[in-house]
Design a protein around this motif. Structure first.
Motif, short mmCIF file in Angstrom:
data_model
loop_
_atom_site.label_atom_id
_atom_site.label_comp_id
_atom_site.label_asym_id
_atom_site.label_seq_id
_atom_site.Cartn_x
_atom_site.Cartn_y
_atom_site.Cartn_z
N LEU A 153 0.82 -1.21 0.00
CA LEU A 153 0.00 0.00 0.00
C LEU A 153 0.86 1.26 0.00
O LEU A 153 0.52 2.24 -0.67
CB LEU A 153 -0.94 0.00 1.20
N ALA A 154 1.96 1.23 0.73
CA ALA A 154 2.85 2.39 0.74
C ALA A 154 3.44 2.66 -0.63
O ALA A 154 3.49 3.80 -1.10
CB ALA A 154 3.95 2.19 1.77
N SER A 155 3.88 1.60 -1.31
CA SER A 155 4.47 1.81 -2.64
C SER A 155 3.40 2.23 -3.65
O SER A 155 3.66 3.11 -4.48
CB SER A 155 5.21 0.55 -3.12
N LEU A 156 2.21 1.65 -3.59
CA LEU A 156 1.14 2.07 -4.50
C LEU A 156 0.69 3.50 -4.19
O LEU A 156 0.41 4.28 -5.11
CB LEU A 156 -0.06 1.13 -4.38
N GLY A 157 0.65 3.85 -2.92
CA GLY A 157 0.26 5.20 -2.54
C GLY A 157 1.26 6.23 -3.03
O GLY A 157 0.88 7.29 -3.55
N GLU A 158 2.55 5.93 -2.90
CA GLU A 158 3.58 6.86 -3.39
C GLU A 158 3.50 6.99 -4.90
O GLU A 158 3.59 8.09 -5.44
CB GLU A 158 4.97 6.35 -2.99
N ALA A 159 3.34 5.89 -5.61
CA ALA A 159 3.28 5.92 -7.08
C ALA A 159 2.08 6.71 -7.56
O ALA A 159 2.21 7.52 -8.49
CB ALA A 159 3.25 4.50 -7.64
N GLN A 160 0.92 6.53 -6.95
CA GLN A 160 -0.27 7.23 -7.41
C GLN A 160 -0.30 8.67 -6.95
O GLN A 160 -0.88 9.52 -7.62
CB GLN A 160 -1.53 6.48 -6.96
N ALA A 161 0.30 8.97 -5.81
CA ALA A 161 0.34 10.36 -5.33
C ALA A 161 1.23 11.22 -6.21
O ALA A 161 0.99 12.41 -6.38
CB ALA A 161 0.81 10.42 -3.88
N THR A 162 2.28 10.62 -6.78
CA THR A 162 3.19 11.38 -7.65
C THR A 162 2.74 11.35 -9.10
O THR A 162 3.38 11.93 -9.96
CB THR A 162 4.63 10.83 -7.55
N GLY A 163 1.65 10.62 -9.39
CA GLY A 163 1.11 10.60 -10.73
C GLY A 163 1.79 9.63 -11.67
O GLY A 163 1.67 9.76 -12.88
N LEU A 164 2.53 8.66 -11.14
CA LEU A 164 3.20 7.69 -12.00
C LEU A 164 2.26 6.67 -12.53
O LEU A 164 1.29 6.31 -12.01
CB LEU A 164 4.33 6.98 -11.22
#
Length: 164
Positions: A153-164
């Motif tokens: 969840l942390a990695s998916l959250g970071e990826a989606q928060a930065t728009g990747l």
């Protein structure tokens, strides 16, 4: 978004807490109910005699059985589903609650465990978002699953928060 894409499946694909959670919750109930039942029944038997002790004992047994039934239903109601863009958490016995948390909205994820949960190797994953009302938690996960879910969840959250 189409109507079909917005539909949240009722049971398909949901993961459930560990069966050890049920054992841990029963131990918790016993550690609470037994001293309370003794505190109610012993004085009734000692000071009220047999006639006063029987109804109090029967009431304690009925309340313990009711608490056990409710606790079992609450355990069975938990489930979570990891989807492409969000996590769905559902629970509730009488009042069903379904929380959809988009990965990009997660601010941080806690993994915690109380003393009884630690004995059984369990943990609770708590998801925090900017809106306090949308926070969700998933109790009763095995420690390894809780750690895996936190990291994912942390990695998916970071990826989606930065728009990747």
């Amino acid at each position: 978004m189409t109507q079909a894409a917005m539909h949240v499946p009722e049971t398909a694909g949901y993961r459930r807490p560990s069966p050890r959670m049920w054992t841990a919750r029963q131990l918790s109930l016993a550690l609470t109910a037994i001293p309370l039942a003794l505190a109610a029944t012993v004085p009734a038997w000692v000071f009220g005699g047999a006639t006063a002790g029987v109804p109090v004992t029967a009431a304690a047994v009925v309340l313990a059985a009711l608490a056990w039934t409710v606790l079992r239903g609450r355990y069975r109601s938990w489930g979570y589903l990891e989807r492409l863009d969000d996590l769905i958490v559902r629970h509730g016995l009488l009042f069903r609650q379904v929380t959809v948390v988009p990965y990009g909205r997660m601010q941080f994820i806690d993994v915690s465990a109380g003393p009884i949960d630690r004995i059984f190797g369990l943990a609770t994953v708590q998801l925090h978002t900017a809106a306090a009302a949308s926070d969700a938690r998933i109790p009763g996960l095995e420690q390894e699953e809780a750690d895996r879910l936190r990291d994912r969840l942390a990695s998916l959250g970071e990826a989606q928060a930065t728009g990747l």
